[in-house]
Write a protein that holds these residues in place. Structure first.
Motif, PDB file in Angstrom:
ATOM      1  N   LEU A 144     -11.863   0.877  -4.765  1.00 45.79           N
ATOM      2  CA  LEU A 144     -12.709   1.970  -4.552  1.00 45.79           C
ATOM      3  C   LEU A 144     -12.896   3.075  -5.721  1.00 45.79           C
ATOM      4  O   LEU A 144     -11.772   3.688  -6.447  1.00 45.79           O
ATOM      5  CB  LEU A 144     -12.266   2.588  -3.839  1.00 45.79           C
ATOM      6  CG  LEU A 144     -13.372   2.273  -2.518  1.00 45.79           C
ATOM      7  CD1 LEU A 144     -12.608   2.774  -1.306  1.00 45.79           C
ATOM      8  CD2 LEU A 144     -15.096   1.193  -2.600  1.00 45.79           C
ATOM      9  N   THR A 145     -13.799   2.322  -7.267  1.00 48.12           N
ATOM     10  CA  THR A 145     -13.586   3.111  -8.495  1.00 48.12           C
ATOM     11  C   THR A 145     -15.009   3.092  -8.902  1.00 48.12           C
ATOM     12  O   THR A 145     -16.359   2.224  -7.898  1.00 48.12           O
ATOM     13  CB  THR A 145     -13.159   2.022  -9.538  1.00 48.12           C
ATOM     14  OG1 THR A 145     -13.017   0.984  -9.516  1.00 48.12           O
ATOM     15  CG2 THR A 145     -10.771   3.145  -9.295  1.00 48.12           C
ATOM     16  N   GLN A 166     -20.819   5.075  -0.844  1.00 45.61           N
ATOM     17  CA  GLN A 166     -21.305   5.965  -1.206  1.00 45.61           C
ATOM     18  C   GLN A 166     -22.221   6.041  -0.104  1.00 45.61           C
ATOM     19  O   GLN A 166     -22.899   7.660  -0.096  1.00 45.61           O
ATOM     20  CB  GLN A 166     -21.613   5.585  -2.594  1.00 45.61           C
ATOM     21  CG  GLN A 166     -22.296   6.344  -3.127  1.00 45.61           C
ATOM     22  CD  GLN A 166     -21.429   7.354  -4.023  1.00 45.61           C
ATOM     23  OE1 GLN A 166     -20.394   6.987  -4.625  1.00 45.61           O
ATOM     24  NE2 GLN A 166     -21.533   8.966  -3.806  1.00 45.61           N
ATOM     25  N   GLN A 219     -18.987  -3.175  -1.087  1.00 47.38           N
ATOM     26  CA  GLN A 219     -17.809  -1.968  -0.689  1.00 47.38           C
ATOM     27  C   GLN A 219     -17.815  -0.606  -0.606  1.00 47.38           C
ATOM     28  O   GLN A 219     -17.849   0.374  -0.482  1.00 47.38           O
ATOM     29  CB  GLN A 219     -16.688  -2.515  -1.107  1.00 47.38           C
ATOM     30  CG  GLN A 219     -15.388  -1.479   0.137  1.00 47.38           C
ATOM     31  CD  GLN A 219     -13.996  -1.786  -1.299  1.00 47.38           C
ATOM     32  OE1 GLN A 219     -14.083  -2.407  -1.794  1.00 47.38           O
ATOM     33  NE2 GLN A 219     -13.335  -1.027  -0.072  1.00 47.38           N
ATOM     34  N   ARG A 220     -18.654  -0.879  -2.152  1.00 41.92           N
ATOM     35  CA  ARG A 220     -18.681   0.908  -3.480  1.00 41.92           C
ATOM     36  C   ARG A 220     -20.277   1.423  -2.772  1.00 41.92           C
ATOM     37  O   ARG A 220     -20.238   2.281  -2.615  1.00 41.92           O
ATOM     38  CB  ARG A 220     -18.942   0.825  -5.203  1.00 41.92           C
ATOM     39  CG  ARG A 220     -17.330   0.271  -5.130  1.00 41.92           C
ATOM     40  CD  ARG A 220     -17.565   0.320  -6.809  1.00 41.92           C
ATOM     41  NE  ARG A 220     -18.163  -0.947  -7.305  1.00 41.92           N
ATOM     42  CZ  ARG A 220     -17.939  -1.797  -8.164  1.00 41.92           C
ATOM     43  NH1 ARG A 220     -16.219  -1.984  -7.517  1.00 41.92           N
ATOM     44  NH2 ARG A 220     -18.564  -3.055  -8.524  1.00 41.92           N
ATOM     45  N   GLU A 221     -20.897   1.062  -2.706  1.00 39.27           N
ATOM     46  CA  GLU A 221     -22.275   1.598  -1.743  1.00 39.27           C
ATOM     47  C   GLU A 221     -21.985   1.555  -0.759  1.00 39.27           C
ATOM     48  O   GLU A 221     -22.594   2.911  -0.400  1.00 39.27           O
ATOM     49  CB  GLU A 221     -23.462   0.251  -1.964  1.00 39.27           C
ATOM     50  CG  GLU A 221     -23.720  -0.021  -2.909  1.00 39.27           C
ATOM     51  CD  GLU A 221     -25.077  -1.388  -3.144  1.00 39.27           C
ATOM     52  OE1 GLU A 221     -25.559  -1.385  -2.105  1.00 39.27           O
ATOM     53  OE2 GLU A 221     -25.105  -1.992  -4.114  1.00 39.27           O
ATOM     54  N   ASN A 275     -17.022  -6.095  -4.015  1.00 46.60           N
ATOM     55  CA  ASN A 275     -16.780  -5.203  -4.175  1.00 46.60           C
ATOM     56  C   ASN A 275     -17.812  -4.174  -4.571  1.00 46.60           C
ATOM     57  O   ASN A 275     -17.276  -2.983  -4.209  1.00 46.60           O
ATOM     58  CB  ASN A 275     -15.645  -5.510  -5.460  1.00 46.60           C
ATOM     59  CG  ASN A 275     -14.545  -5.694  -4.929  1.00 46.60           C
ATOM     60  OD1 ASN A 275     -13.976  -6.060  -4.467  1.00 46.60           O
ATOM     61  ND2 ASN A 275     -15.058  -7.097  -5.998  1.00 46.60           N
ATOM     62  N   ARG A 276     -18.731  -4.173  -4.771  1.00 47.04           N
ATOM     63  CA  ARG A 276     -19.938  -3.709  -5.253  1.00 47.04           C
ATOM     64  C   ARG A 276     -20.090  -3.252  -3.741  1.00 47.04           C
ATOM     65  O   ARG A 276     -20.988  -2.080  -3.846  1.00 47.04           O
ATOM     66  CB  ARG A 276     -21.162  -4.632  -5.902  1.00 47.04           C
ATOM     67  CG  ARG A 276     -22.742  -3.770  -6.406  1.00 47.04           C
ATOM     68  CD  ARG A 276     -23.316  -4.892  -7.230  1.00 47.04           C
ATOM     69  NE  ARG A 276     -24.014  -5.371  -6.211  1.00 47.04           N
ATOM     70  CZ  ARG A 276     -24.837  -5.464  -5.567  1.00 47.04           C
ATOM     71  NH1 ARG A 276     -25.193  -3.756  -5.079  1.00 47.04           N
ATOM     72  NH2 ARG A 276     -25.288  -6.371  -4.676  1.00 47.04           N
ATOM     73  N   THR A 332     -16.537   1.934   7.015  1.00 46.76           N
ATOM     74  CA  THR A 332     -16.127   2.155   5.821  1.00 46.76           C
ATOM     75  C   THR A 332     -14.456   0.784   5.250  1.00 46.76           C
ATOM     76  O   THR A 332     -14.555   0.530   5.109  1.00 46.76           O
ATOM     77  CB  THR A 332     -15.841   3.818   4.917  1.00 46.76           C
ATOM     78  OG1 THR A 332     -14.620   4.029   5.919  1.00 46.76           O
ATOM     79  CG2 THR A 332     -17.228   4.055   4.493  1.00 46.76           C
ATOM     80  N   GLU A 336     -13.642  -6.470   2.451  1.00 46.55           N
ATOM     81  CA  GLU A 336     -13.080  -6.789   0.622  1.00 46.55           C
ATOM     82  C   GLU A 336     -11.498  -7.539   0.783  1.00 46.55           C
ATOM     83  O   GLU A 336     -11.277  -7.555  -0.298  1.00 46.55           O
ATOM     84  CB  GLU A 336     -13.072  -4.979   0.511  1.00 46.55           C
ATOM     85  CG  GLU A 336     -13.186  -5.140  -0.907  1.00 46.55           C
ATOM     86  CD  GLU A 336     -11.506  -4.722  -1.548  1.00 46.55           C
ATOM     87  OE1 GLU A 336     -10.996  -5.151  -2.529  1.00 46.55           O
ATOM     88  OE2 GLU A 336     -10.856  -4.520  -0.747  1.00 46.55           O
ATOM     89  N   ARG A 375     -13.435  -2.077   3.867  1.00 43.31           N
ATOM     90  CA  ARG A 375     -12.255  -2.321   3.132  1.00 43.31           C
ATOM     91  C   ARG A 375     -11.718  -3.839   3.908  1.00 43.31           C
ATOM     92  O   ARG A 375     -11.392  -4.358   3.168  1.00 43.31           O
ATOM     93  CB  ARG A 375     -11.273  -1.863   3.484  1.00 43.31           C
ATOM     94  CG  ARG A 375      -9.913  -1.130   3.253  1.00 43.31           C
ATOM     95  CD  ARG A 375      -9.683  -1.320   2.183  1.00 43.31           C
ATOM     96  NE  ARG A 375      -8.724  -1.004   1.596  1.00 43.31           N
ATOM     97  CZ  ARG A 375      -7.869  -1.870   0.180  1.00 43.31           C
ATOM     98  NH1 ARG A 375      -9.107  -2.625  -0.677  1.00 43.31           N
ATOM     99  NH2 ARG A 375      -6.335  -2.177   0.223  1.00 43.31           N
TER     100      ARG A 375
END
Length: 229
Positions: A228-229, A170, A165-167, A162-163, A189, A196, A193
């Motif tokens: 995605l937060t 971004q 994926q956020r990177e 998850n971390r 991306t 993930e 997803r």
């Protein structure tokens, strides 16, 4: 006579479990191929992944039908019924993981034969893929061994996915003005997803492991289901 029936039932149920968990081996094979295709932008290998999804769909139908016909022949008692219910979930998650491998494979040809690959983004994706592969193998091992601690450990790897994926998300936002690079990054991306989602499905199989052992269903951690937060 009833005892013979029981033995036959348990043998058939054990065989269905082997078949369902073997579906996770098929997912690992698909993941290995699609990650290689991603790393080398190998469109032919991506096509093979898409075509080979029929094997996973076939396994899904086979296990599903097998369980339903087993239920039609004999009503299982409580412990067995838990396993039957869990296996229906497991094979559904296997089928979904296979679909996510296909989703990744379909992204590979979209950017052409020499896409503007950004190495730092690709490396994060491949790391995500390695973690997802590890989760798929581990959820199989946990379920087969009825090992709740090993199943719960899936959450740790999933948080890392998850971390990443956020990177990646971004990074894609900040990738710059070149339209081709932006397009490639957006496709990546979607790949992130899909990876993930594979991780989430592995955690779900971990939750089914705990259900079979304890008879209680519980979600391991909210973190495995955060968007995605």
């Amino acid at each position: 006579m009833a005892h013979d029936h029981r033995q036959t039932f348990h043998a058939a149920l054990a065989e269905l479990e082997r078949s369902a968990l073997g579906g996770l081996d098929l997912v690992v094979e698909q993941l290995d191929r699609v990650l290689e295709a991603l790393e080398h932008q190998d469109v032919e290998l991506a096509t093979i992944v898409i075509e080979d999804d029929d094997r996973i769909d076939g396994r899904y139908l086979e296990v599903n039908q097998g369980i339903l016909s087993l239920l039609a022949r004999q009503a299982p008692v409580a412990g067995d019924l838990r396993l039957v219910a869990a296996l229906l979930h497991v094979i559904k998650h296997v089928e979904r993981m296979g679909d996510q491998c296909v989703n990744i494979a379909k992204m590979i040809p979209l950017s052409g034969h020499e896409p503007p690959v950004r190495e730092e983004l690709l490396q994060r994706l491949l790391r995500m893929g390695a973690l997802a592969r590890s989760e798929v193998a581990q959820c199989k091992q946990a379920f087969a061994a009825r090992d709740v601690a090993l199943a719960e450990d899936l959450v740790r790897q999933d948080q890392e996915i998850n971390r990443l994926q956020r990177e990646i998300f971004q990074y894609a936002i900040e990738v710059g003005d070149d339209p081709d690079t932006r397009e490639w990054a957006m496709h990546m991306t979607l790949v992130a997803r899909a990876m993930e989602r594979i991780g989430d499905n592995a955690v779900d199989i971990g939750e089914q492991t705990a259900f079979v052992v304890t008879g209680l269903f519980r979600e391991f951690s909210d973190s495995s289901h955060t968007a995605l937060t």
